[in-house]
Each structure stands twice: as C-alpha cells, then as structure tokens.
Write a protein that holds these residues in place. Structure first.
Motif, PDB file in Angstrom:
ATOM      1  N   GLY A   1       0.825  -1.209   0.000  1.00 61.81           N
ATOM      2  CA  GLY A   1       0.000   0.000   0.000  1.00 61.81           C
ATOM      3  C   GLY A   1       0.856   1.254   0.000  1.00 61.81           C
ATOM      4  N   GLY A   2       0.605   2.120  -0.989  1.00 56.14           N
ATOM      5  CA  GLY A   2       1.390   3.353  -1.121  1.00 56.14           C
ATOM      6  C   GLY A   2       0.566   4.588  -0.831  1.00 56.14           C
ATOM      7  N   GLY A   3      -0.232   4.542   0.271  1.00 54.08           N
ATOM      8  CA  GLY A   3      -0.899   5.750   0.759  1.00 54.08           C
ATOM      9  C   GLY A   3      -0.082   6.305   1.915  1.00 54.08           C
TER      10      GLY A   3
ATOM     11  N   THR B   1      -0.203   5.789   5.078  1.00 57.24           N
ATOM     12  CA  THR B   1       0.215   4.810   6.086  1.00 57.24           C
ATOM     13  C   THR B   1       1.380   3.961   5.587  1.00 57.24           C
ATOM     14  N   GLY B   2       1.256   3.432   4.376  1.00 54.54           N
ATOM     15  CA  GLY B   2       2.309   2.579   3.831  1.00 54.54           C
ATOM     16  C   GLY B   2       3.595   3.367   3.602  1.00 54.54           C
ATOM     17  N   LEU B   3       3.459   4.553   3.029  1.00 55.06           N
ATOM     18  CA  LEU B   3       4.658   5.357   2.761  1.00 55.06           C
ATOM     19  C   LEU B   3       5.337   5.750   4.074  1.00 55.06           C
TER      20      LEU B   3
ATOM     21  N   ALA C   1      -0.804   7.300  -3.433  1.00 52.71           N
ATOM     22  CA  ALA C   1      -1.909   8.166  -2.987  1.00 52.71           C
ATOM     23  C   ALA C   1      -3.148   8.118  -3.879  1.00 52.71           C
ATOM     24  N   LYS C   2      -3.249   7.089  -4.731  1.00 50.48           N
ATOM     25  CA  LYS C   2      -4.465   6.963  -5.548  1.00 50.48           C
ATOM     26  C   LYS C   2      -5.712   6.772  -4.659  1.00 50.48           C
ATOM     27  N   GLY C   3      -5.539   6.132  -3.513  1.00 45.44           N
ATOM     28  CA  GLY C   3      -6.677   5.853  -2.622  1.00 45.44           C
ATOM     29  C   GLY C   3      -7.047   7.083  -1.804  1.00 45.44           C
TER      30      GLY C   3
ATOM     31  N   SER D   1      -5.175  10.939  -1.415  1.00 47.71           N
ATOM     32  CA  SER D   1      -5.204  12.152  -2.245  1.00 47.71           C
ATOM     33  C   SER D   1      -6.562  12.843  -2.136  1.00 47.71           C
ATOM     34  N   ARG D   2      -7.419  12.364  -1.210  1.00 44.38           N
ATOM     35  CA  ARG D   2      -8.817  12.817  -1.196  1.00 44.38           C
ATOM     36  C   ARG D   2      -9.219  13.411   0.154  1.00 44.38           C
ATOM     37  N   SER D   3      -8.231  13.892   0.909  1.00 48.98           N
ATOM     38  CA  SER D   3      -8.507  14.383   2.261  1.00 48.98           C
ATOM     39  C   SER D   3      -8.969  15.837   2.226  1.00 48.98           C
ATOM     40  N   THR D   4      -9.249  16.384   3.417  1.00 47.90           N
ATOM     41  CA  THR D   4      -9.622  17.807   3.541  1.00 47.90           C
ATOM     42  C   THR D   4      -8.386  18.703   3.479  1.00 47.90           C
ATOM     43  N   LYS D   5      -7.213  18.107   3.401  1.00 46.31           N
ATOM     44  CA  LYS D   5      -5.927  18.810   3.269  1.00 46.31           C
ATOM     45  C   LYS D   5      -5.543  19.558   4.544  1.00 46.31           C
TER      46      LYS D   5
ATOM     47  N   GLY E   1      -9.090  -7.268   2.627  1.00 44.02           N
ATOM     48  CA  GLY E   1      -8.809  -8.115   1.465  1.00 44.02           C
ATOM     49  C   GLY E   1      -7.415  -8.714   1.555  1.00 44.02           C
ATOM     50  N   VAL E   2      -6.441  -7.939   1.985  1.00 44.89           N
ATOM     51  CA  VAL E   2      -5.062  -8.448   2.098  1.00 44.89           C
ATOM     52  C   VAL E   2      -4.985  -9.472   3.234  1.00 44.89           C
ATOM     53  N   ARG E   3      -5.669  -9.206   4.344  1.00 42.38           N
ATOM     54  CA  ARG E   3      -5.645 -10.178   5.455  1.00 42.38           C
ATOM     55  C   ARG E   3      -6.257 -11.512   5.022  1.00 42.38           C
ATOM     56  N   ARG E   4      -7.276 -11.418   4.188  1.00 40.94           N
ATOM     57  CA  ARG E   4      -7.957 -12.662   3.747  1.00 40.94           C
ATOM     58  C   ARG E   4      -7.127 -13.442   2.730  1.00 40.94           C
ATOM     59  N   MET E   5      -6.039 -12.845   2.222  1.00 43.16           N
ATOM     60  CA  MET E   5      -5.115 -13.632   1.379  1.00 43.16           C
ATOM     61  C   MET E   5      -4.423 -14.690   2.239  1.00 43.16           C
ATOM     62  N   VAL E   6      -4.336 -14.430   3.552  1.00 42.97           N
ATOM     63  CA  VAL E   6      -3.726 -15.410   4.461  1.00 42.97           C
ATOM     64  C   VAL E   6      -4.816 -16.247   5.127  1.00 42.97           C
TER      65      VAL E   6
ATOM     66  N   ALA F   1     -14.448  12.287  -3.825  1.00 46.36           N
ATOM     67  CA  ALA F   1     -14.869  11.471  -2.685  1.00 46.36           C
ATOM     68  C   ALA F   1     -13.718  10.579  -2.249  1.00 46.36           C
ATOM     69  N   GLY F   2     -13.664  10.300  -0.953  1.00 45.37           N
ATOM     70  CA  GLY F   2     -12.630   9.405  -0.426  1.00 45.37           C
ATOM     71  C   GLY F   2     -13.229   8.489   0.631  1.00 45.37           C
ATOM     72  N   ILE F   3     -12.594   7.343   0.827  1.00 45.38           N
ATOM     73  CA  ILE F   3     -13.104   6.360   1.794  1.00 45.38           C
ATOM     74  C   ILE F   3     -12.253   6.400   3.060  1.00 45.38           C
ATOM     75  N   ARG F   4     -12.890   6.660   4.194  1.00 47.00           N
ATOM     76  CA  ARG F   4     -12.172   6.605   5.473  1.00 47.00           C
ATOM     77  C   ARG F   4     -12.012   5.152   5.895  1.00 47.00           C
TER      78      ARG F   4
HETATM   79  C1  LIG Z   1     -12.992  12.637   3.174  1.00 46.12           C
HETATM   80  C2  LIG Z   1     -11.766  12.461   4.014  1.00 46.12           C
HETATM   81  C3  LIG Z   1     -11.127  13.575   4.536  1.00 46.12           C
HETATM   82  C4  LIG Z   1      -9.975  13.416   5.316  1.00 46.12           C
HETATM   83  N1  LIG Z   1      -9.338  14.524   5.757  1.00 46.12           N
HETATM   84  C5  LIG Z   1      -8.222  14.406   6.493  1.00 46.12           C
HETATM   85  C6  LIG Z   1      -7.505  15.561   6.900  1.00 46.12           C
HETATM   86  O1  LIG Z   1      -7.844  16.682   6.557  1.00 46.12           O
HETATM   87  N2  LIG Z   1      -6.416  15.360   7.661  1.00 46.12           N
HETATM   88  C7  LIG Z   1      -5.992  14.133   8.035  1.00 46.12           C
HETATM   89  O2  LIG Z   1      -5.013  14.048   8.772  1.00 46.12           O
HETATM   90  N3  LIG Z   1      -6.621  13.020   7.628  1.00 46.12           N
HETATM   91  C8  LIG Z   1      -7.712  13.126   6.851  1.00 46.12           C
HETATM   92  N4  LIG Z   1      -8.364  12.010   6.414  1.00 46.12           N
HETATM   93  C9  LIG Z   1      -7.826  10.693   6.743  1.00 46.12           C
HETATM   94  C10 LIG Z   1      -6.659  10.315   5.826  1.00 46.12           C
HETATM   95  O3  LIG Z   1      -6.852  10.783   4.521  1.00 46.12           O
HETATM   96  C11 LIG Z   1      -6.519   8.793   5.826  1.00 46.12           C
HETATM   97  O4  LIG Z   1      -6.465   8.319   7.138  1.00 46.12           O
HETATM   98  C12 LIG Z   1      -5.272   8.346   5.095  1.00 46.12           C
HETATM   99  O5  LIG Z   1      -5.138   8.954   3.831  1.00 46.12           O
HETATM  100  C13 LIG Z   1      -5.325   6.829   4.935  1.00 46.12           C
HETATM  101  O6  LIG Z   1      -4.158   6.417   4.292  1.00 46.12           O
HETATM  102  P1  LIG Z   1      -3.908   4.896   4.013  1.00 46.12           P
HETATM  103  O7  LIG Z   1      -2.531   4.784   3.464  1.00 46.12           O
HETATM  104  O8  LIG Z   1      -4.213   4.089   5.215  1.00 46.12           O
HETATM  105  O9  LIG Z   1      -4.989   4.483   2.918  1.00 46.12           O
HETATM  106  P2  LIG Z   1      -4.959   4.771   1.353  1.00 46.12           P
HETATM  107  O10 LIG Z   1      -4.514   6.131   1.026  1.00 46.12           O
HETATM  108  O11 LIG Z   1      -6.268   4.367   0.773  1.00 46.12           O
HETATM  109  O12 LIG Z   1      -3.825   3.818   0.809  1.00 46.12           O
HETATM  110  C14 LIG Z   1      -3.969   2.422   0.724  1.00 46.12           C
HETATM  111  C15 LIG Z   1      -3.307   1.995  -0.563  1.00 46.12           C
HETATM  112  O13 LIG Z   1      -3.189   0.573  -0.592  1.00 46.12           O
HETATM  113  C16 LIG Z   1      -3.234   0.201  -1.943  1.00 46.12           C
HETATM  114  N5  LIG Z   1      -3.542  -1.238  -2.037  1.00 46.12           N
HETATM  115  C17 LIG Z   1      -4.681  -1.850  -1.676  1.00 46.12           C
HETATM  116  N6  LIG Z   1      -4.607  -3.184  -1.959  1.00 46.12           N
HETATM  117  C18 LIG Z   1      -3.374  -3.391  -2.502  1.00 46.12           C
HETATM  118  C19 LIG Z   1      -2.709  -4.532  -3.024  1.00 46.12           C
HETATM  119  N7  LIG Z   1      -3.298  -5.727  -3.065  1.00 46.12           N
HETATM  120  N8  LIG Z   1      -1.439  -4.384  -3.519  1.00 46.12           N
HETATM  121  C20 LIG Z   1      -0.821  -3.181  -3.497  1.00 46.12           C
HETATM  122  N9  LIG Z   1      -1.434  -2.045  -3.036  1.00 46.12           N
HETATM  123  C21 LIG Z   1      -2.687  -2.160  -2.551  1.00 46.12           C
HETATM  124  C22 LIG Z   1      -4.344   1.081  -2.507  1.00 46.12           C
HETATM  125  O14 LIG Z   1      -4.270   1.172  -3.915  1.00 46.12           O
HETATM  126  C23 LIG Z   1      -4.097   2.404  -1.799  1.00 46.12           C
HETATM  127  O15 LIG Z   1      -3.334   3.307  -2.571  1.00 46.12           O
HETATM  128  C24 LIG Z   1      -9.491  12.128   5.604  1.00 46.12           C
HETATM  129  C25 LIG Z   1     -10.134  11.010   5.063  1.00 46.12           C
HETATM  130  C26 LIG Z   1     -11.250  11.174   4.258  1.00 46.12           C
HETATM  131  C27 LIG Z   1     -11.911   9.994   3.654  1.00 46.12           C
END
Ligand SMILES: Cc1cc2nc3c(=O)[nH]c(=O)nc-3n(C[C@H](O)[C@H](O)[C@H](O)COP(=O)(O)OP(=O)(O)OC[C@H]3O[C@@H](n4cnc5c(N)ncnc54)[C@H](O)[C@@H]3O)c2cc1C
Length: 518
Positions: free
Chosen positions: A22-24, A26-28, A50-52, A55-59, A229-234, A331-334
């Motif tokens: 995961g390159g969001g 958390t992963g980075l 940051a495709k997930g 890149s969709r936060s309130t910034k 989904g990743v946990r269920r691979m195991v 839109a983004g998924i929390r």
């Molecule tokens: C509407 C909204 C507003 C927010 N605003 C804020 C804010 O203002 N400030 C703040 O601090 N936080 C904010 N947050 C929270 C914050 O954006 C998230 O907590 C954070 O971005 C989550 O990062 P993540 O890496 O866990 O998930 P993600 O960014 O979704 O990254 C997970 C990545 O894993 C990858 N992945 C999944 N399965 C696989 C696989 N099998 N192989 C390889 N890669 C895989 C996906 O493609 C994805 O890129 C907001 C969230 C939302 C939804």
C-alpha cells in the motif's frame, strides 16, 4: 531512478527485511520509517501513490477539534505533536492556516473560545499561534464572504494545511533517498505462507503483466480501506476490521472565500463538522460522512452528499454555490476501525489499530494523514520484532522529507517542489515550449509533465493530472482539455505510440467526467 531499474531490484530472489503493501500515507510513512532505521525496505502500490484515500482528504494537518469535542484528549495531543513535527520536517508542503469559527448564537463565543484555548494548551510549544475571539467587524474583515445576517463575531484558531498527494510523492522520494524501493502499479496478489508463517508475497506488474514471488522477513499490510482483502489472502475467514465511510468535497472558485482564512463550522444541524478552506487558489467545501457497503479506488459522491454540501455552504457564505459553480467534486473512503457495535461512522475510531496475526502478518489500520509518521513508528517497531530484526531507534521525528526547504510562499504553485524547484527550473530552461501553460485555467506548465515522468514515477495521464499536479481537483473540465497535451508529452518521454495516447486520453476523460456535476 527509473521504474525499470527499480523492477530489477526484484530479480535474483533477494530477501527483504520488510515489504509494505500500500502506497498511501500509512504505507509510505511505514516504509520511510523502516528505511530510515536501516532496514531493507520495499513498498508495493497496486495503482499510483496516494491513488486511494490519501489524495482525497480535507488537506488539513490538524489535532482535530472534533476529537476535542468528543473528549479524546490523548488523540488530540498526539496529532498536535505530529502537526508540529511535520511543519518542521516538510515546510515546503505544510503551512500554518488560520481558521475562523463564525458565531451566530450568544453561547458559542464562550463555548468555542474555551475549547480552542484548551487546544492551544495541548499544542504547547508546537502551537502555531494563539486562538482568540474576534469582533463581528474583525470576522468580516478576515472572511468578507461569511454570512453577515445574525453574525455576532468569531473565534480564530490555527492548524496546518498541506497538499496530500504531493506529500505522498515527497515520502516516496524520501524512501528512495534512504535507499528503499517504492514501486507503483505493482499489485500484491497473494501472500506466501511457509510453515504457517508469512514468508513473502506474490505481486504482478500491472504494466507488463509480469508476476513476481518476493521473499521478506516481515510483510506489513497498509492497504487502507482494502486491508481486510489483504488479510484474507492469508486467512479467508479473517473478520472485517474496517467499516468504510465516504467523505465528499466540492471545489469552488477562490472568489467564494477570498483571503487566507478558512471557515470551520463545528456543528452543523446534523452534527457534522463543515470546512470551507482556501487551497491552491480555490475553495474546498467538505465533508460528509456516509457509510458505504464496500471500498473502491474511485468512490462516487451520492446526490444527497452534494445537496448537503451546497445547502450548508449557502448557509455560511454570502454567495450561494450552484451545481454549475462546482469545478470538481471528489470522494474518499475513510478506513475506520471497527470498535464493535453501532454503525454510526461519525463516532467510530479515528485512531489507529496495529494487529499482528498468528501468521506474523502485521496490519496497520485507521488513523489519519496527520499521524502517519507515528503510525509508521509503531508499526515498524512491532514488525521488527516479528522479523527478528535488530532493534533500532526511530529517527523520523527530525527527518527532513525530500524537497525540504524553509520559507517560500504557500500561494506559489511551485512551492510544493521545495528544493527541487531549482532542478525543475533548469529542466524548463532546456526547451522554451515546456514553459507554456498546460491550460489557461491551470497553474501548471508543460515541462512539469516531463518532470513528473522523469523524477516522480508518473506513469499515466491520470497520475500527472490528479496527483503530481492537482489539475483534476482544481478544475476537472480544464484538466480534460489538457489531457491530450499531457499524453503527448508523456508518450515522448516513455516511448509510447499514438494508440497509447488515445487510450490514456479516453480513460482519463471518462474518469474526470465523474468529478463534474453537469
Ligand atoms: C474525506 C476524508 C477527509 C480526510 N481529511 C483528512 C484531513 O484533513 N487530515 C488528516 O489528517 N486526515 C484526513 N483524512 C484521513 C486520511 O486521509 C486517511 O487516514 C489516510 O489517507 C489513509 O491512508 P492509508 O494509506 O491508510 O490508505 P490509502 O490512502 O487508501 O492507501 C492504501 C493503498 O493501498 C493500496 N492497495 C490496496 N490493496 C493493494 C494490493 N493488493 N497491492 C498493493 N497495493 C494495494 C491502494 O491502492 C491504496 O493506494 C481524511 C479522510 C477522508 C476519507
């Protein structure tokens, strides 16, 4: 380093200390933490960095006034500390933002005034400026377009603002600077289990279709909304950790909220927090909190969410936005962690949860952008134990991120490059055509496309328009018009033909149309 060279690092059966899925944020954050402790680190992202959600936060990089209201002081304290560290470690991407709570009822002044003083106290030495009450006149001076009818005054306080996808790019580059490897478009398709323990994973290059088996001492699952989904691979029977909830933002022209201050409404009539924030010359209005059945990489806003945002923006702004005013909607998924019972996502935990399965798979769930570094620190400490790696202390609290540069003007579109702006300027000097704007409504030039391909692993038109630049969010329609030029420049760099360009442009236009209301 080029992507093809990075792929070679997967050859010859190397044993990685740690692989992060995961390159969001958390992963980075986890991968940078691991590499900065000297562990051999690989990060795989199935799409683009940051495709997930990231890149969709309130910034906002914020302590979370909402958590203060919920009495979750330890969460606020931790986030305020991280806010202070991040503004020091990435000053080119994170800056001070003043927010004004407009007051319309007599009790709001003392109530929010005292609450925000507590916020100042919790921030301590890492505070960005004291909060204070504003008179009606001062409030209107700071926010000339705030609804004046019934306005008594305001409370001003400080948090930080950032560019989320650019911070992700900076983290991927920091990882590379530290000797780690980050690969986008590498999808994890399976986990290798030997003797009941995780020993590595299977992954597929989404560009070539080539498959890899990669060995590691420990695998960290940081797949955000997709961690189940990743946990269920195991373990196909693993219980769900995540309850997905969707948040939507509208992007309006900057004239809806002139000036440098944001509006924060702590409590809309259905109990949500609403922000109107100036960002890259536009106004962002958000957000909603709507439970959804399943996570997707391209969530779509629901009509009620758009209605909610337009109606509430009209309540607090003198100029009432109509659907035609919306430049982009995203839109983004929390990835909210289930706490058991109840399905009110607004009250689910925003905190993070770290889980080590009996197979040794380490999963990091929940949290927010603001606390990504702390999440990475906790995760790597646990993962190092699982892998039997030498214990090494964290250094990321004072680690400058790629592009680190103090000063500069947050309003300057090139500010996000930080110290790389000098090299970008050198590149632009090579070809006068690269200084030409991508589109009159966008603050980007053609050479930035070339830069993104050569230096930031942009592989698709969407990577450039949605995340290396923020064209898709700033003006989805203008970004559609710019897509053919972007495809042409990328094809020149990557050696692709006309068919690739046409497929890319068609795919991008279809995606971007989903960011328009009419
Ligand atoms: C509407 C909204 C507003 C927010 N605003 C804020 C804010 O203002 N400030 C703040 O601090 N936080 C904010 N947050 C929270 C914050 O954006 C998230 O907590 C954070 O971005 C989550 O990062 P993540 O890496 O866990 O998930 P993600 O960014 O979704 O990254 C997970 C990545 O894993 C990858 N992945 C999944 N399965 C696989 C696989 N099998 N192989 C390889 N890669 C895989 C996906 O493609 C994805 O890129 C907001 C969230 C939302 C939804």
């Amino acid at each position: 380093m080029k992507r093809s060279e990075l792929l070679q690092r997967l050859e010859g059966d190397p044993l990685w200390d740690m692989i992060v899925v995961g390159g969001g944020a958390t992963g980075l954050g986890t991968a940078v933490e691991a590499a900065s402790r000297g562990y051999r680190t690989l990060l795989l992202e199935q799409s683009d960095f940051a495709k997930g959600t990231s890149s969709r936060s309130t910034k906002l990089i914020h302590g979370g006034v909402r958590y203060l209201q919920q009495g979750n002081l330890s969460l606020v304290l931790e986030a305020l500390r991280e806010r202070g560290l991040l503004i020091r470690n990435a000053p080119h991407l994170v800056h001070n933002l003043s927010l004004v709570v407009p007051l319309y009822d007599w009790w709001e002044g003392p109530f929010y005034g005292v609450g925000l003083k507590l916020y100042d106290v919790l921030a301590g030495k890492l505070g960005l400026g004291p909060s204070r009450l504003l008179s009606r006149e001062e409030t209107l001076r700071r926010i000339p377009t705030v609804e004046p009818d019934g306005l008594r005054g305001g409370v001003i306080y400080h948090d930080a603002q950032f560019d989320d996808a650019r911070l992700a790019v900076s983290l991927a580059l920091t990882l590379s600077d530290l000797g780690g490897t980050a690969l986008n478009y590498l999808q994890v398709t399976g986990i290798i289990v030997e003797g009941g323990l995780v020993a590595g994973l299977e992954a597929q290059d989404r560009e070539s279709g080539r498959e890899f088996r990669i060995k590691a001492k420990v695998v960290v699952n940081a797949a955000g909304p997709f961690i189940d989904g990743v946990r269920r691979m195991v373990d196909p029977a693993a219980r769900a950790l995540i309850t997905p909830s969707q948040g939507v933002h509208l992007v309006l022209d900057g004239s809806f909220l002139p000036g440098d201050s944001a509006i924060m409404v702590p409590h809309t009539d259905d109990g949500r927090v609403l922000f109107a924030i100036p960002w890259h010359g536009r106004t962002i209005v958000g957000t909603t909190d709507t439970p959804v059945a399943a996570a997707s990489l391209e969530p779509r806003p629901q009509p009620e969410e758009i209605d909610f945002l337009l109606t509430h923006a009209s309540r607090y702004l003198t100029r009432h936005p109509a659907p035609a005013d919306v430049l982009s909607v995203f839109a983004g998924i929390r990835p909210l962690v289930r706490t058991g019972g109840g399905d009110d996502t607004a009250s689910l935990s925003r905190d993070h949860a770290l889980l080590v399965d009996s197979s040794g798979l380490v999963t990091i769930a929940g949290g927010k952008w603001t606390t990504y570094r702390r999440m990475g620190e906790d995760t790597v400490s646990a993962a190092a134990q699982v892998a039997g790696l030498d214990e090494r202390p964290s250094v990321t609290g004072s680690l400058h991120l790629h592009g680190w540069q103090e000063g500069g003007d947050p309003g300057d579109p090139r500010q996000v490059y930080g110290s790389d702006a000098v090299a970008l300027e050198r590149l632009l000097a090579e070809n006068p055509a690269w200084r030409e704007p991508l589109h009159p409504a966008l603050p980007y030039c053609r050479g930035e496309v070339v830069w993104a391909v050569r230096n930031e692993w942009a592989r698709t038109v969407e990577d450039v328009l949605a995340r290396r630049t923020r064209a898709l969010l700033l003006d989805a329609r203008a970004s559609i018009a710019a897509a053919p030029a972007v495809a042409g420049l990328m094809a020149g760099e990557l050696g692709y033909d006309r068919v690739w360009q046409e497929t890319q442009v068609a795919g991008y236009c279809e995606l971007a149309r989903g960011y328009l209301l009419e």
